[in-house]
Design an enzyme around this catalytic site. Structure first.
Site, short mmCIF file in Angstrom:
data_model
loop_
_atom_site.label_atom_id
_atom_site.label_comp_id
_atom_site.label_asym_id
_atom_site.label_seq_id
_atom_site.Cartn_x
_atom_site.Cartn_y
_atom_site.Cartn_z
N ASP A 183 8.02 -52.03 51.22
CA ASP A 183 8.29 -50.77 50.54
C ASP A 183 6.98 -50.10 50.11
OD1 ASP A 183 8.01 -52.88 48.58
OD2 ASP A 183 8.72 -51.48 47.06
N HIS A 219 5.21 -56.97 51.00
CA HIS A 219 6.30 -56.01 50.78
C HIS A 219 6.19 -54.86 51.77
CE1 HIS A 219 3.77 -52.96 48.65
NE2 HIS A 219 3.12 -54.00 48.17
N GLU A 257 8.82 -54.25 45.98
CA GLU A 257 7.73 -54.73 45.12
C GLU A 257 7.27 -53.61 44.20
OE1 GLU A 257 3.47 -55.59 43.96
OE2 GLU A 257 4.29 -53.89 45.00
ZN LIG Z 1 1.30 -53.68 47.15
#
Ligand SMILES: [Zn+2]
Length: 393
Positions: free
Chosen positions: A77, A75, A143
């Site tokens: 983010d 991820h 995530e």
């Molecule tokens: Zn993580």
């Protein structure tokens, strides 16, 4: 693009400099896509919408057309930095000082993505003509928050498009003292209960005409934490029941409260399911409330992850072997299931999955950082995993 752009430290910095606090992207997926396109990957952006969530952009990148299929999932983010003044360096500056690289997301999990891209670059530069298999990146922009428009929808999309994976490595920070000394092969589940007790309001001096909601709630909470749910097992820690909030909000000391609320979060092993725990909670409520019609208790719950375990197999053997080859020591990784939830829970139904990444030290904290030497080491281990995976073809 030149070789320096694929240096794992330089690439970690490029990713950290995108302030991609969920659900903002700020160019993070572009950094991944530009690098992978340059290596010949076919990149597909997968923006998803849902009535229960903000919109999220995601990326699926793949190379190769036949043979065994290895995937890397991650991820881009990050969680918010909190008070930026508390940071030694601005959280998105990716400042290197001495042997450390500072920044929000440096550990969780941009350095891991950088290492896998850079390992892929090294592998393809060395083996381009001999490469006989499929390698894919499953990268989400969500995530850390709701995870509704992220990995679960990417996986559904791959299924619809007949994309089948053999094995998948999730690049969460799992290592402990040395890179590769800990691999996650499963995760505990998580369920939250939101309890509301309703009693009868009254004067504290006239308790006989009231029914104190706070007394019922504290009794209930006391009962649910009074004895452990289990002792854990070979693969899992004991289930943990935690009272997260008690909310009565009564502004007066001479009023018996009518309403008392609480939130209880349970991190559970594979002895339980969110359904069995919901029944367990209902039984505790029945014990206290069924004989009394003046007070009652209702609840809602949010079951956002079931526990799961992937038995040790080909993937963990591949990781173990590669870690030993790179570290030159006999680091035998611990196979663990502790910590919070991760996107591995959305991948486990599609292929063998395990998590391996940088050392778990400062994620989500002020002054999150990674050691430069750890980035080098992880990059070498990922490279060896890729090489060993495809050498079997
Ligand atoms: Zn993580």
């Amino acid at each position: 693009m030149n070789n320096l752009d694929f240096d794992p430290v330089v690439l970690t910095q490029a990713l950290v400099r995108c302030a991609s606090i969920t659900p903002r992207d700020e160019g993070a997926l572009d950094v991944v896509q530009n690098h992978l396109s340059h290596l010949g990957f076919k990149c597909t952006r997968l923006p998803f919408s849902d009535q229960n969530s903000y919109d999220v952009d995601n990326l699926f990148a793949t190379i190769g057309s036949h043979g065994k299929h290895l995937a890397f999932a991650g991820h881009t983010d990050v969680v918010p930095p909190g008070n930026e003044d508390s940071w030694k360096y601005p959280p998105f500056s990716a400042t290197i000082e001495g042997d450390k690289l500072y920044g929000r997301g440096s550990e969780d999990m941009k350095s891991n993505i950088a290492c896998f891209i850079s390992a892929t670059h090294k592998f393809l530069s060395k083996n381009n003509t001999k490469f006989n298999g499929k390698l894919s990146f499953i990268i989400t922009g969500d995530e850390e928050k709701l995870a509704i428009n992220g990995t679960p929808k990417i996986m559904e999309w791959t299924k619809k498009n007949n994309i089948i994976f053999d094995q998948c490595i999730v690049g969460e920070p799992t290592s402990n003292n040395n890179i590769g000394d800990k691999i996650k092969i499963g995760r505990r589940g998580s369920v939250s209960f939101f309890l509301v007790v309703k009693g009868v309001q009254g004067h504290t001096a006239n308790a006989h005409r009231a029914e104190n909601a706070a007394h019922y709630l504290t009794k209930l909470l006391n009962n649910i934490i009074s004895k452990p749910l289990d002792k854990g097992n070979n693969n899992f820690l004991p289930t943990s029941v935690q009272i997260a909030t008690i909310d009565i909000g009564n502004p007066a000391m001479n009023v018996i409260p009518e309403i008392a609320k609480a939130t209880v979060n349970i991190r559970f092993n594979d002895i339980h399911t969110s359904q069995s725990l919901t029944e367990w909670m209902q039984n505790h409520i029945n014990d206290i409330f069924n004989k009394n019609n003046k007070a009652s208790c209702t609840f809602t719950f949010d079951a956002n992850a079931e526990s799961f375990i992937n038995k040790q197999g080909e993937l963990t053997n591949l990781m173990t072997k590669s870690i030993a080859e790179v570290t030159g020591q006999n680091i035998t990784p611990e196979f663990a299931t502790d910590g919070g939830t991760s996107d591995a829970r959305f991948i486990k139904d599609y292929c063998e999955v395990a998590e391996l990444g940088i050392r778990n030290q400062t994620l989500h904290k002020v002054d999150e950082f990674v050691y430069l030497k750890d980035i080098e080491e992880l990059h070498n281990i990922y490279f060896k995993i890729i090489e060993n995976f495809f050498s079997k073809n």
